[in-house]
Design a protein around this motif. Structure first.
Motif, short mmCIF file in Angstrom:
data_model
loop_
_atom_site.label_atom_id
_atom_site.label_comp_id
_atom_site.label_asym_id
_atom_site.label_seq_id
_atom_site.Cartn_x
_atom_site.Cartn_y
_atom_site.Cartn_z
N HIS A 168 12.37 -3.75 -2.10
CA HIS A 168 11.98 -3.06 -0.88
C HIS A 168 11.10 -1.84 -1.18
O HIS A 168 10.18 -1.55 -0.40
CB HIS A 168 13.23 -2.65 -0.09
N PHE A 169 11.36 -1.16 -2.29
CA PHE A 169 10.48 -0.05 -2.65
C PHE A 169 9.07 -0.54 -2.93
O PHE A 169 8.09 -0.01 -2.40
CB PHE A 169 11.02 0.70 -3.87
N LEU A 170 8.95 -1.58 -3.77
CA LEU A 170 7.63 -2.07 -4.15
C LEU A 170 6.91 -2.74 -2.99
O LEU A 170 5.72 -2.49 -2.76
CB LEU A 170 7.75 -3.05 -5.32
N GLN A 171 7.62 -3.58 -2.24
CA GLN A 171 6.95 -4.37 -1.22
C GLN A 171 6.76 -3.61 0.09
O GLN A 171 5.78 -3.82 0.80
CB GLN A 171 7.74 -5.66 -0.96
N CYS A 172 7.70 -2.72 0.41
CA CYS A 172 7.62 -2.01 1.69
C CYS A 172 6.96 -0.64 1.58
O CYS A 172 6.15 -0.28 2.44
CB CYS A 172 9.03 -1.83 2.28
N TRP A 173 7.31 0.12 0.56
CA TRP A 173 6.82 1.49 0.49
C TRP A 173 5.59 1.62 -0.42
O TRP A 173 4.52 2.05 0.02
CB TRP A 173 7.93 2.42 0.01
N TRP A 174 5.73 1.19 -1.68
CA TRP A 174 4.61 1.33 -2.62
C TRP A 174 3.39 0.53 -2.14
O TRP A 174 2.29 1.06 -2.06
CB TRP A 174 5.04 0.85 -4.01
N TYR A 175 3.60 -0.75 -1.83
CA TYR A 175 2.49 -1.59 -1.42
C TYR A 175 1.87 -1.11 -0.12
O TYR A 175 0.65 -1.01 0.01
CB TYR A 175 2.98 -3.04 -1.28
N ARG A 176 2.70 -0.79 0.88
CA ARG A 176 2.18 -0.35 2.17
C ARG A 176 1.49 1.01 2.05
O ARG A 176 0.54 1.30 2.80
CB ARG A 176 3.32 -0.29 3.19
N THR A 177 1.94 1.85 1.14
CA THR A 177 1.25 3.12 0.90
C THR A 177 -0.12 2.86 0.27
O THR A 177 -1.11 3.51 0.60
CB THR A 177 2.09 4.02 -0.01
N LEU A 178 -0.17 1.91 -0.66
CA LEU A 178 -1.45 1.54 -1.27
C LEU A 178 -2.41 1.00 -0.22
O LEU A 178 -3.61 1.31 -0.24
CB LEU A 178 -1.21 0.51 -2.37
N VAL A 179 -1.91 0.20 0.70
CA VAL A 179 -2.74 -0.32 1.80
C VAL A 179 -3.31 0.84 2.61
O VAL A 179 -4.51 0.88 2.93
CB VAL A 179 -1.93 -1.26 2.70
N ASP A 180 -2.44 1.81 2.95
CA ASP A 180 -2.91 2.96 3.73
C ASP A 180 -3.92 3.79 2.95
O ASP A 180 -4.85 4.37 3.54
CB ASP A 180 -1.72 3.83 4.15
N ALA A 181 -3.77 3.87 1.62
CA ALA A 181 -4.75 4.58 0.80
C ALA A 181 -6.11 3.89 0.89
O ALA A 181 -7.16 4.56 0.95
CB ALA A 181 -4.28 4.64 -0.65
N LYS A 182 -6.12 2.57 0.93
CA LYS A 182 -7.37 1.83 1.09
C LYS A 182 -7.99 2.09 2.47
O LYS A 182 -9.20 2.25 2.60
CB LYS A 182 -7.13 0.33 0.90
N VAL A 183 -7.14 2.11 3.50
CA VAL A 183 -7.63 2.42 4.85
C VAL A 183 -8.26 3.82 4.87
O VAL A 183 -9.35 4.01 5.43
CB VAL A 183 -6.49 2.32 5.88
N LEU A 184 -7.58 4.78 4.25
CA LEU A 184 -8.09 6.15 4.20
C LEU A 184 -9.42 6.20 3.45
O LEU A 184 -10.38 6.86 3.89
CB LEU A 184 -7.07 7.06 3.53
N GLU A 185 -9.50 5.50 2.33
CA GLU A 185 -10.73 5.46 1.54
C GLU A 185 -11.90 4.93 2.37
O GLU A 185 -13.00 5.52 2.37
CB GLU A 185 -10.51 4.55 0.33
N ILE A 186 -11.66 3.86 3.09
CA ILE A 186 -12.72 3.24 3.89
C ILE A 186 -13.14 4.16 5.03
O ILE A 186 -14.34 4.33 5.30
CB ILE A 186 -12.24 1.87 4.43
N LYS A 187 -12.17 4.77 5.70
CA LYS A 187 -12.50 5.66 6.82
C LYS A 187 -13.21 6.92 6.35
O LYS A 187 -14.07 7.46 7.06
CB LYS A 187 -11.24 6.00 7.61
N ARG A 188 -12.86 7.41 5.18
CA ARG A 188 -13.56 8.59 4.64
C ARG A 188 -15.01 8.25 4.32
O ARG A 188 -15.90 9.09 4.45
CB ARG A 188 -12.84 9.11 3.40
N ALA A 189 -15.26 7.04 3.89
CA ALA A 189 -16.62 6.63 3.55
C ALA A 189 -17.45 6.27 4.77
O ALA A 189 -18.67 6.48 4.79
CB ALA A 189 -16.58 5.44 2.58
N CYS A 190 -16.78 5.75 5.81
CA CYS A 190 -17.53 5.17 6.94
C CYS A 190 -17.13 5.70 8.30
O CYS A 190 -17.78 5.35 9.30
CB CYS A 190 -17.33 3.65 6.95
N GLY A 191 -16.08 6.50 8.38
CA GLY A 191 -15.55 6.87 9.68
C GLY A 191 -15.00 5.63 10.38
O GLY A 191 -14.37 4.79 9.74
N THR A 192 -15.26 5.52 11.65
CA THR A 192 -14.85 4.31 12.39
C THR A 192 -16.05 3.49 12.85
O THR A 192 -15.95 2.69 13.76
CB THR A 192 -13.98 4.70 13.60
#
Length: 304
Positions: free
Chosen positions: A260-284
């Motif tokens: 649950h740590f790896l699949q729910c928290w670590w992985y989902r946090t990594l996904v959000d980091a990718k979302v943040l990266e993309i939005k910082r580069a491109c906005g919306t």
């Protein structure tokens, strides 16, 4: 007893799993297609031992596209199609249920859902996630895989879906490093999926498309739409707490915590980091995001 059934298995370097999968379904399948992405290990040799029909197609980082390619190019002659991953197998109770029920299913039934058991570090994760219902059996010509990068489901083009009582198993035998690397690769695809829901980048997440999904797939998709509206990073923590504490994941001991740590928290946090990266580069800006995803990650997706 062979059923009027074709099994489709997608593979790439699956020698560790494939024999178990083929041994499991060899007595119920009339035809087995192994759709391979140019494996370099013993995958093809093992498939040949079981007289599976091998078709090879370049992997484009898209399960849905590969499965739909198989449905289009495999010479399927049976009434039913079962889709399995190489690291999956059917429990004996489900095999018996298929033999008993499939030949007498009414003509208006086009799909069948099974319950999935997930094994992690050789332990059944009964609490926190089970049962997950997935539509894996469908009449040929009556189902396709919806075009998504992640969380793809079989869509029924007509007819209704029923649920069988017994389970199939997702039991990957690779080590933790493989598990983590796989989820690192999944993260950008999941981030694109969430951005598509939020911004309608490609039109793959339209709510009207849910009407032809099975009931639990629709429920899961609606939960994902709610998840998208939650704040970045906070939502991964909430999801972990929901699965680990409220759904009882803590009852599975050390393996349950790691899962649950790896699949729910670590992985989902990594996904959000990718979302943040993309939005910082491109906005919306949708067009900037599409260009960025193609240039940086190689995803050249066409708007639906």
């Amino acid at each position: 007893m062979n059923l009027d059934l074709t099994v489709i298995i997608l593979t790439y370097n699956e020698e560790i799993h494939l024999r178990r999968c083929l041994e499991n379904i060899k007595n119920i399948a009339r035809t087995i297609f192994v759709i391979d992405s140019y494996s370099t290990d013993r995958t093809l040799e093992i498939a040949q031992e079981y007289n599976a029909i091998i078709l090879q197609n370049k992997w484009e980082n898209n399960h849905a596209k590969q499965l739909n390619w198989a449905l289009e190019h495999a010479s399927i002659q049976t009434q039913w199609v079962l889709r399995l991953d190489a690291d999956e197998y059917l429990l004996p109770e489900l095999l018996d249920e298929l033999i008993r029920k499939v030949p007498v299913l009414p003509g208006d039934v086009s799909g069948v859902e099974f319950k999935r058991r997930h094994y992690f570090l050789d332990k059944w994760m009964k609490h926190g996630i089970y049962p997950v219902f997935q539509l894996r059996l469908f009449r040929y010509g009556k189902g396709i895989c919806e075009q998504r990068l992640m969380d793809e489901h079989i869509q029924l083009l007509e007819g209704k879906c029923v649920v069988f009582e017994n389970d199939f198993v997702d039991h990957n035998l690779n080590n933790l490093s493989s598990f983590c690397h796989k989820h690192i690769n999944y993260a950008i695809r999941e981030a694109i999926d969430l951005l598509d829901i939020e911004l309608d980048l490609f039109g793959y997440s339209k709510e009207e498309d849910m009407k032809i999904l099975a009931a639990q797939a629709i429920h899961k998709r609606m939960m994902k739409h709610r998840y998208v509206r939650m704040p970045l990073f906070w939502r991964s923590f909430v999801y972990f707490c929901y699965r680990y504490f409220l759904k009882g994941g803590f009852l599975e001991g050390k393996e349950g915590f790691l899962w649950h740590f790896l699949q729910c928290w670590w992985y989902r946090t990594l996904v959000d980091a990718k979302v943040l990266e993309i939005k910082r580069a491109c906005g919306t800006d949708k067009e900037k995001i599409r260009i960025y995803l193609e240039r940086v990650y190689g995803f050249n997706l066409v708007k639906k």
